[in-house]
Design a protein around this motif. Structure first.
Motif, PDB file in Angstrom:
ATOM      1  N   GLY A   1       0.829  -1.197   0.000  1.00  0.00           N
ATOM      2  CA  GLY A   1       0.000   0.000   0.000  1.00  0.00           C
ATOM      3  C   GLY A   1       0.862   1.244   0.000  1.00  0.00           C
ATOM      4  N   ALA A   2       0.341   2.306   0.625  1.00  0.00           N
ATOM      5  CA  ALA A   2       1.077   3.564   0.704  1.00  0.00           C
ATOM      6  C   ALA A   2       2.378   3.365   1.469  1.00  0.00           C
ATOM      7  N   THR A   3       3.423   4.018   1.018  1.00  0.00           N
ATOM      8  CA  THR A   3       4.722   3.927   1.683  1.00  0.00           C
ATOM      9  C   THR A   3       5.140   5.290   2.238  1.00  0.00           C
TER      10      THR A   3
ATOM     11  N   ASP B   1       0.046  13.054   5.268  1.00  0.00           N
ATOM     12  CA  ASP B   1       0.581  14.402   5.465  1.00  0.00           C
ATOM     13  C   ASP B   1      -0.355  15.288   6.284  1.00  0.00           C
ATOM     14  N   VAL B   2      -1.637  15.002   6.227  1.00  0.00           N
ATOM     15  CA  VAL B   2      -2.619  15.864   6.878  1.00  0.00           C
ATOM     16  C   VAL B   2      -3.441  15.064   7.875  1.00  0.00           C
TER      17      VAL B   2
ATOM     18  N   VAL C   1      -4.649   6.156  14.006  1.00  0.00           N
ATOM     19  CA  VAL C   1      -3.952   4.896  13.762  1.00  0.00           C
ATOM     20  C   VAL C   1      -4.027   4.548  12.278  1.00  0.00           C
ATOM     21  N   ALA C   2      -2.877   4.305  11.660  1.00  0.00           N
ATOM     22  CA  ALA C   2      -2.822   3.964  10.234  1.00  0.00           C
ATOM     23  C   ALA C   2      -1.559   3.158   9.961  1.00  0.00           C
ATOM     24  N   TYR C   3      -1.673   2.177   9.101  1.00  0.00           N
ATOM     25  CA  TYR C   3      -0.522   1.337   8.767  1.00  0.00           C
ATOM     26  C   TYR C   3       0.652   2.166   8.213  1.00  0.00           C
ATOM     27  N   PRO C   4       0.418   3.149   7.308  1.00  0.00           N
ATOM     28  CA  PRO C   4       1.553   3.912   6.753  1.00  0.00           C
ATOM     29  C   PRO C   4       2.236   4.835   7.750  1.00  0.00           C
TER      30      PRO C   4
ATOM     31  N   GLN D   1       6.827   9.493  17.374  1.00  0.00           N
ATOM     32  CA  GLN D   1       5.444   9.397  17.858  1.00  0.00           C
ATOM     33  C   GLN D   1       4.503   8.968  16.741  1.00  0.00           C
ATOM     34  N   VAL D   2       4.752   9.427  15.537  1.00  0.00           N
ATOM     35  CA  VAL D   2       3.924   9.039  14.390  1.00  0.00           C
ATOM     36  C   VAL D   2       4.175   7.577  14.038  1.00  0.00           C
TER      37      VAL D   2
END
Length: 448
Positions: free
Chosen positions: A210-212, A216-217, A326-329, A337-338
């Motif tokens: 998926g996204a790598t 950004d927002v 929470v997001a996989y990328p 922290q991200v």
């Protein structure tokens, strides 16, 4: 044992030939059964950890933790298997090695929790460093956590990872890897050996890349405060026994030097915010630096963020800075922290009250309120090609959601659950034996 009849007192004996007294046969049987029941009851009650020197509750390790000895060289390193919790120890100025045998596709995680004993002297710069290295000494990850300005000994954790994503050039192949655990020491530190709890887990790869790049927002504004009457919910004494809480306000009591553990189910796409409030004191004066701290750890017990506030005897609060949903990328983000907000599951909120608070404001306990928000609708999980170890580690179940409500069971220590079940069963046995004893007594009394 003595019982009363209409003609006076009788003891559990009878006269045999020659006037000598002998025990009733029934009495002997019941006495043996009663003794067995009492022993069973004692066995059913878990033996609590030794009390801390300053009266604070000790750390509760996971039931069934495996002992493992950290090696001083990679040659002798013992293996850690995903899905298991281990106990070890770390000497001052020590550097220890543990081994991971990994495939080429799964991402591996190891969290190390250091538990300095009560009364141990620690400096603000003291802490724990955890790294993962391959067989050629290439660093796969490195993280450090420290005690901070309070200089109060309490459980802290750092984590390491071997990732296999498309943006990772090193540490991608199958083979042997090493977890390196070190103390970050200061000259003011006590020479005590720190007990350790290690937790290993694995995450399967995605079926499709998926996204790598991290989003950004996202909404980084401070959320609206959580208000309303707080619900009583006792915190756990360790990661394994953390109490489950959800959105809302939760109340407990805390003593200086004590650490409370909670876990919050956070699904994919949801954003977690939390604040800890320390109630006002009924007496005392002065100022304690960093008295109240609130730390956040992710589902693999990886350190995410922390907030702290000093205490003057008036109410004080420590609020976590806004974190991304929470997001996989997120793992491809720049800030630690991200990166840590990379999967769904139970996130841990760890509240600590500095031991030095007792010097200014007494032994307490002090009231503490944990205010929790989870914003955003839950989204579908990424398409994993396999199962996590432990299973369901990176998901929120219906049971988790139910436990997070004010009427939920809140989870808690497996030892306490065993006590409840064992206590009920053994209590029933004990009542049955006492009933049999009474029956025998009545029959013998009637015979006399």
């Amino acid at each position: 044992m003595v019982w009363r009849t209409g003609t006076g007192q009788r003891s559990g004996t009878a006269r045999g030939r020659g006037g000598r007294r002998r025990p009733y046969a029934g009495y002997a049987v019941v006495r043996a059964a009663l003794a067995a029941a009492v022993l069973a009851l004692a066995a059913a009650v878990p033996v609590p950890p030794a009390a801390a020197a300053d009266g604070a509750a000790p750390y509760a390790y996971a039931d069934g933790s495996r002992p493992v000895t950290g090696a001083t060289t990679t040659t002798d390193a013992e293996r850690l298997d995903p899905g298991h919790t281990y106990r070890s120890s770390l000497p001052k100025n020590g550097k220890l090695y543990y081994r991971l045998d990994l495939d080429a596709t799964s991402t591996a995680y190891v969290s190390v929790t250091a538990v300095p004993r009560a009364g141990t002297a620690v400096a603000a710069t003291d802490g724990l460093r955890v790294s993962v290295q391959d067989a050629d000494s290439n660093s796969c990850s490195l993280q450090s956590t420290r005690f901070g300005g309070s200089r109060s000994p309490h459980p802290i954790a750092a984590w390491g990872a071997r990732e296999t994503g498309p943006r990772n050039v090193l540490c991608r192949g199958a083979g042997t890897y090493y977890v390196v655990v070190e103390r970050i020491d200061d000259t003011e530190s006590s020479p005590d050996t720190w007990p350790l709890e290690l937790f290993a887990a694995s995450e399967p790869p995605l079926k499709r890349t998926g996204a790598t790049r991290a989003p950004d927002v996202w909404d980084s504004a401070s959320p609206a405060p959580v208000t309303g009457q707080a619900v009583d919910r006792a915190g756990g004494a360790g990661f394994a026994g953390a109490s489950t809480v959800g959105p809302g306000s939760w109340r407990d009591r805390i003593r200086p030097g004590q650490t409370l553990f909670y876990k919050v189910p956070v699904d994919w796409g949801q954003q977690l915010n939390a604040t800890a409030e320390l109630g006002s004191s009924s007496g005392g004066s002065g100022y304690v630096i960093g008295a109240l701290s609130l730390a956040l750890y992710n589902p693999v017990r990886g350190y995410v963020a922390e907030a702290a506030d000093g205490y003057t005897g008036r109410q004080a609060s420590a609020a976590l800075a806004p974190l991304p949903p929470v997001a996989y990328p997120n793992r491809y983000g720049f800030a630690d922290q991200v990166k840590a907000m990379r999967f769904a599951g139970s996130y841990y909120l760890v509240v600590h009250l500095a031991a030095q608070t007792a010097q200014q404001f007494g032994d307490g306990p002090f009231g503490v309120i944990l205010r929790v928000r989870t914003d955003g609708a839950a989204r579908s999980a990424p398409g994993y090609d396999g199962t996590a170890t432990p299973r369901s580690l990176f998901e929120v179940t219906d049971r988790d959601r139910a436990a997070a409500t004010p009427t939920g069971t809140a989870g808690g220590s497996p030892g306490l659950r065993a006590l409840a079940v064992g206590g009920i069963g053994t209590g029933t046995l004990l009542l049955a034996v006492l009933g049999a004893w009474t029956l025998v007594a009545r029959r013998r009394a009637g015979a006399w």
